[in-house]
Design an enzyme around this catalytic site. Structure first.
Site, short mmCIF file in Angstrom:
data_model
loop_
_atom_site.label_atom_id
_atom_site.label_comp_id
_atom_site.label_asym_id
_atom_site.label_seq_id
_atom_site.Cartn_x
_atom_site.Cartn_y
_atom_site.Cartn_z
N CYS A 76 1.48 -7.80 -26.55
CA CYS A 76 1.44 -9.13 -27.18
C CYS A 76 1.57 -10.32 -26.25
CB CYS A 76 2.57 -9.24 -28.21
SG CYS A 76 2.66 -7.91 -29.41
N HIS A 137 5.84 -16.09 -29.37
CA HIS A 137 6.05 -15.02 -28.39
C HIS A 137 5.67 -15.41 -26.96
CE1 HIS A 137 6.13 -10.36 -27.73
NE2 HIS A 137 7.27 -10.96 -27.45
CA CA Z 1 0.46 -7.42 -30.48
#
Ligand code: CA
Length: 464
Positions: A76, A137
């Site tokens: 990610c 993130h």
């Molecule tokens: Ca991901």
């Protein structure tokens, strides 16, 4: 001006930065829809025999399907760092996923380096209003906050995932409260619906001026949580994990449809470029996703980790229903948006290219001669039809992708010269890269190595 770019090398398209244009009423809007941990094979248009995704299929079938679409990392956070900057994130040390700080590393650097500009930073001086709805993130310290990185509006969470049904005022991790800078957020209902609803409201608020909406869905990342209503639609799937995952993807599709419908109703559909993709391959081990026909999964550099669903749709300019078969990268999104917004990317370092002239055949040849990846223990290069993956504990793997889509036959010994050539290219790139600015726990190195030895399903299930 240079027009052809070798991927992986810093390129300079001119001498200086000129961002003098400003958005006009003709400037396109941008909607970047990112799924999280979606398997390649789990959409109707990519061959799913189990999951129905009519809205995403419509987006694909009325736009461009990138059949060879890659992300720059199989996990990610680094994938998003590359996507939002247009620079392969290993060039600025964002190799790893964000996790707890490791001994000896400065926690003030635990995020997308502040030296890097995001798409939002670059679109803002051109007159765009930028919104992030959903997952960030890219760092939790104040200096990494999306509102410090070019976004005007934020509804979402700065961590790597979220519970689908619950956010608590003092919650931590996946139960963290929803942050919002333009209203007091109400409790979440089902977070996929909430991201869809907030995205629609962003479009409503900003329909009169050019905007960039980053609809960053949590789905279908774990935890596996679906609504009762959606689970009933897939009750014929015996495996409860797979059933829940299917229901989650179904709900993602409904919300993609909601965004498309809002653009339609506001008369914005024609001049809005929508990009849909997944941030990395499906983690078959944790969310029961499927990457067929590709081998591998999230976390590794076999195709299953980095070869993702990738769609671009812009009715005003792009053809409808075209499959574009040259390899393209998530790193191409930033330069594509920037140039279409009227920004001259003179002097801006990027590893991507504006894809529109390639799609329209105004530029000949593939957008990238090579694509390269480095992620903790492994590195890989795709050069034309060939792909080489380098691991610490074995002879390199060489695949001829057109004849071996599922990466089953390592032909490194059979084609020693090609192996040698690609190892050299990969190694001389790798040794010129900086050290990572943060690390994950060491245990992940072993886990990633083990993922290379697992067997993966490379075919769709026969039954519904
Ligand atoms: Ca991901």
């Amino acid at each position: 001006m240079l027009t052809l770019i070798a991927f992986g090398f810093t390129i300079s398209l001119g001498a200086q930065i000129h961002q003098t244009s400003s958005a006009s009423d003709n400037s396109p809007n941008f909607v970047l829809i990112l799924a999280d941990d979606l398997g390649f094979a789990d959409l109707g248009y990519s061959g799913s025999t189990q999951i129905k995704t009519p809205n995403i299929d419509k987006l694909a079938n009325t736009g461009i399907i990138f059949s060879e679409g890659y992300v720059s990392s199989p996990v990610c956070s680094p994938s998003r760092a590359g996507l939002l900057t247009g620079i392969n994130q290993v060039k600025f040390g964002h190799d790893n996923n964000l996790a707890n700080n490791q001994p000896g590393f400065d926690p003030e650097y635990l995020g997308l380096p502040v030296s890097q500009k995001t798409i939002a930073d670059r679109l803002k001086p051109l007159g765009y209003t930028n919104g992030l709805i959903g997952k960030w993130h890219l760092g939790e310290k104040p200096q990494f906050h999306p509102l410090q990185r070019g976004f005007d509006e934020f509804w979402g969470y700065t961590g790597g995932g979220h519970d689908y049904f619950s956010s608590l005022p003092n919650g931590k991790g996946y139960k963290s409260p929803i942050e919002c800078n333009y209203k007091t957020p109400t409790p979440i209902s089902y977070i996929t619906d909430d991201v869809g609803d907030e995205s629609v409201q962003f479009i409503e608020r900003h329909k009169d001026r050019p905007f960039f909406l980053f609809a960053s869905f949590n789905a279908p990342h774990t935890p596996l949580q679906a609504t009762k209503e959606d689970l009933e639609l897939y009750e014929h799937i015996d495996d409860i994990k797979r059933r829940t995952y299917a229901a989650m993807v179904h709900r993602l599709d409904i919300n993609v449809g909601k965004i498309m419908e809002s653009l339609n109703q506001n008369g914005l559909r024609e001049n809005t470029m929508i990009v849909f993709m997944s941030d990395n391959g499906g983690p078959t081990d944790s969310n029961a996703s499927l990457n067929a026909p590709y081998n591998g999964q999230k976390g590794i550099l076999l195709e299953g980790g980095i070869h993702v669903p990738f769609i671009m749709n812009w009715p005003k300019t792009l053809p409808s229903g075209l499959r574009y078969n040259n390899p393209v990268s998530s790193l191409d999104i930033m330069p594509t948006f920037l140039e279409l917004a009227g920004g001259k990317n003179h002097g801006i370092t990027t590893d991507g290219v504006n894809l529109v002239p390639h799609i329209l055949k105004e530029k000949v040849g593939p957008p990238h001669k090579e694509l390269k990846w480095r992620f903790t223990i492994s590195a890989a290069i795709r050069d034309g039809d060939w792909k080489l993956v380098r691991l610490p504990d074995r002879f390199p793997m060489l695949f001829h992708l057109p004849s071996d889509t599922s990466e089953q036959k390592n032909v490194a010994l059979k084609h020693l010269k090609k192996t040698e050539e690609l190892l050299k290219k990969l190694g001389s790139w790798d040794v010129r890269l900086p050290h990572p600015v943060f690390l994950e726990g060491a245990v992940w190195k072993q886990r990633q190595l083990e993922l290379y030895d697992k067997k993966y399903k490379t075919k769709q299930p026969l039954t519904q």
